[in-house]
Structure formats: structure tokens, C-alpha cells
Design a protein around this motif. Structure first.
Motif, mmCIF file in Angstrom:
data_model
loop_
_atom_site.group_PDB
_atom_site.id
_atom_site.type_symbol
_atom_site.label_atom_id
_atom_site.label_comp_id
_atom_site.label_asym_id
_atom_site.label_seq_id
_atom_site.Cartn_x
_atom_site.Cartn_y
_atom_site.Cartn_z
ATOM 1 N N GLN A 161 0.839 -1.204 0.000
ATOM 2 C CA GLN A 161 0.000 0.000 0.000
ATOM 3 C C GLN A 161 0.872 1.251 0.000
ATOM 4 O OE1 GLN A 161 -2.092 1.400 3.628
ATOM 5 N NE2 GLN A 161 -3.960 1.245 2.418
ATOM 6 N N VAL A 162 1.916 1.254 0.822
ATOM 7 C CA VAL A 162 2.837 2.392 0.865
ATOM 8 C C VAL A 162 3.489 2.591 -0.505
ATOM 9 C CG1 VAL A 162 5.010 3.231 1.836
ATOM 10 C CG2 VAL A 162 3.261 2.267 3.338
ATOM 11 N N PHE A 192 -5.859 15.943 7.811
ATOM 12 C CA PHE A 192 -4.982 14.874 8.302
ATOM 13 C C PHE A 192 -5.122 14.712 9.812
ATOM 14 C CE2 PHE A 192 -0.897 13.814 10.298
ATOM 15 C CZ PHE A 192 -0.691 12.542 9.779
ATOM 16 N N GLY A 193 -5.183 15.839 10.531
ATOM 17 C CA GLY A 193 -5.289 15.792 11.994
ATOM 18 C C GLY A 193 -6.575 15.124 12.455
ATOM 19 N N ILE A 194 -7.683 15.425 11.773
ATOM 20 C CA ILE A 194 -8.962 14.799 12.116
ATOM 21 C C ILE A 194 -8.857 13.280 11.962
ATOM 22 C CG2 ILE A 194 -11.364 14.505 11.362
ATOM 23 C CD1 ILE A 194 -11.313 17.502 10.622
ATOM 24 N N THR A 195 -8.276 12.855 10.851
ATOM 25 C CA THR A 195 -8.132 11.420 10.611
ATOM 26 C C THR A 195 -7.186 10.783 11.624
ATOM 27 O OG1 THR A 195 -8.473 11.794 8.246
ATOM 28 C CG2 THR A 195 -7.541 9.683 8.891
ATOM 29 N N ALA A 196 -6.090 11.470 11.925
ATOM 30 C CA ALA A 196 -5.102 10.921 12.853
ATOM 31 C C ALA A 196 -5.691 10.737 14.253
ATOM 32 C CB ALA A 196 -3.875 11.830 12.918
ATOM 33 N N VAL A 197 -6.388 11.758 14.734
ATOM 34 C CA VAL A 197 -6.995 11.670 16.073
ATOM 35 C C VAL A 197 -8.049 10.568 16.098
ATOM 36 C CG1 VAL A 197 -8.422 12.878 17.759
ATOM 37 C CG2 VAL A 197 -6.513 14.069 16.657
ATOM 38 N N GLY A 198 -8.897 10.540 15.062
ATOM 39 C CA GLY A 198 -9.912 9.489 14.994
ATOM 40 C C GLY A 198 -9.300 8.112 14.918
ATOM 41 N N ALA A 227 1.805 7.839 6.934
ATOM 42 C CA ALA A 227 1.923 7.818 8.393
ATOM 43 C C ALA A 227 1.360 6.525 8.967
ATOM 44 C CB ALA A 227 1.199 9.022 8.996
ATOM 45 N N ALA A 228 0.179 6.128 8.465
ATOM 46 C CA ALA A 228 -0.430 4.884 8.939
ATOM 47 C C ALA A 228 0.445 3.687 8.580
ATOM 48 C CB ALA A 228 -1.819 4.719 8.328
#
Length: 267
Positions: free
Chosen positions: A53-54, A90-96, A196-197
């Protein structure tokens, strides 16, 4: 079937579907079932899926070099705005994602949820395209669109078959982005999100391996990643041209047909 051929097929599926709005996770799971790959095989391990995926994500970076170069011009208001919206999404997704991780959320590996997500997503695609038909959508990314894309990425993280690119693009259309800009911004946010993931999951897999997990087959991993890189580059280049003059109704129809076929023929 030889393992090298299986690796090539999976790399092809990942590269083709990572950015198309059809769900790479769902299609990989379908391919694994169709090819009858042993659940204990390295080709079905988390590390294999993460790394290819990366690779697919890295392949599209050259296609966005102009936008990425623009982001380095921090003195320009337009660059500041675009960067801020990417960071917020990105921040919304990261926190979630962190919250989902803390709750020990894990994507199911059963095939039926993927089929239903494909069908429901296809219906949503067609319905939203009908709603926005004839509307003159703005050719810029607003803050509501950026926030929606951040939240939409969590939908894909929670439901195999939902599709990260599909969820973000189609919901961005709903809240007022043009098809071209929604696609472009979805990909720009997807690059740091998935890298990041991928980095986090790779480190976890290497430092905290699953008991009795198959050993890493570096040869097959490299082979599948190279295939994913090449196919992803071609697929995204095609999609960026496609959205300039086409709707996503075709993808919606494909998703419905694929989901129905999976329900009928795969258990």
C-alpha cells in the motif's frame, strides 16, 4: 499457483484500486478469497498489505509535484490556506484513528461486509451524483470540504469496502467541491495519511510481531511492491484525466455489480 504469481496479482490489485474509488482493502480481500490463499501465508499478513500500500502511495507523488512544490511556498496566502486545510484534514483522521486504535478496532476479514459496503457505496455514489448534477460547483476547497474529507477517511478505516478515495471524493462533492478539486485534494490528504499509517503499522508489525506470524518474504514483498508502484502510477494518471469530463456513476454501477457477484459466488 506459484507464490511469485500470487504476489504479482496482489500487487496489481493494490496498485489499481488504491486510489480508484472502489476500495483496495476490499478488493485485496476478494482477491485473496478467489485465489484461495492460505490465511497463514505471508501474502495475507498485515506487513505485506501495508508495504505494498505504501508503495502504491509513493508512486503518485510525482503526479502532484506542482501542488507539493506550491506547499513549500509558505509566504503565499494560497499555499498557506491549502497547507492548513491538508493539516486539519490529516489531523482529524489521525486523532480518529488513534481513538479507534485505543478501542482495539480491527477491520473484519469476512467477505460479506465488503460486498455490502461495495453495494451501499455504489448506491450512494449514484445518488450524490444525481443531487449535484447541473450544479456549478466551486473550483476550490472550502473548510467544510477539508473537514468532511478528514472525517470521510475514518469511514473507510472502519468499513472494509467503503474506499478511502471513494468516501472522501463523493462526500466532498456533497458539501460543495468540484469533481476535479475533490479528487486532487483527496489524494493530497491521502499521501501523508497513508504514509503515516503505513509507517506506524510497519513499526508495530516489526517490533511487536504477531505470535506464529509467517516470516517476512522480502523477495515477494519487493516484487509485489514494484508491481503496485507501476500500476498505481498509471491508474492515478488515468483517473485525474477521467474526472475532468466524467462522473462517478460508472464506479457506482461497478461497485453494485461487484458487491452482488461477491454475495452470490463468494462465501
Amino acid at each position: 499457483m506459484p507464490i511469485w504469481l500470487l504476489a504479482i496479482i496482489l500487487g496489481f490489485v493494490e496498485g489499481l484500486t488504491e486510489f480508484l474509488p472502489v476500495s483496495s482493502t476490499g478488493h485485496l480481500l476478494i482477491a485473496e478469497h478467489l485465489l484461495k490463499i492460505d490465511p497463514n501465508s505471508f501474502l495475507r499478513s498485515d506487513i505485506f498489505n501495508i508495504v505494498i500500500q505504501v508503495g502504491a502511495v509513493l508512486a503518485v507523488i510525482p503526479l502532484f509535484r506542482d501542488r507539493l512544490t506550491m506547499l513549500t511556498k509558505l509566504r503565499e496566502p494560497a499555499s498557506q490556506q491549502l497547507l492548513a486545510k491538508i493539516v486539519v484534514a490529516f489531523g482529524i483522521t489521525a486523532v480518529g484513528g488513534i481513538i479507534m486504535k485505543k478501542l482495539h478496532f480491527k477491520l473484519p476479514e469476512e467477505i460479506q461486509p465488503v460486498a455490502w459496503a461495495l453495494i451501499i457505496g455504489g448506491v450512494v455514489f449514484i445518488a450524490i451524483e444525481a443531487l449535484v448534477r447541473g450544479k456549478n460547483l466551486p473550483d476550490e476547497i472550502s473548510w467544510p470540504v477539508a473537514i468532511t474529507i478528514g472525517l470521510a477517511q475514518l469511514i473507510a478505516a472502519g468499513f472494509p469496502g467503503a474506499s478511502r478515495s471513494g468516501s472522501t471524493i463523493i462526500l466532498a462533492l456533497l458539501v460543495g467541491a468540484s469533481r476535479v478539486r475533490a479528487t486532487e485534494f483527496s489524494f493530497l490528504v491521502g499521501i501523508p495519511t497513508m504514509l503515516a499509517a503505513g509507517a506506524k503499522q510497519t513499526m508495530d508489525a516489526l517490533h511487536h510481531p504477531v505470535p506464529n506470524a509467517p516470516p517476512i518474504d522480502w523477495g515477494m514483498l519487493i516484487l509485489a511492491s514494484v508491481v503496485a508502484i507501476i500500476v498505481s502510477f498509471i491508474a492515478v494518471k488515468w483517473l485525474l484525466r477521467y474526472v475532468q469530463s466524467h462522473t462517478f456513476i460508472g464506479f457506482g454501477i461497478y461497485r453494485i455489480i461487484a458487491g452482488v457477484l461477491v454475495l452470490l459466488f463468494l462465501r
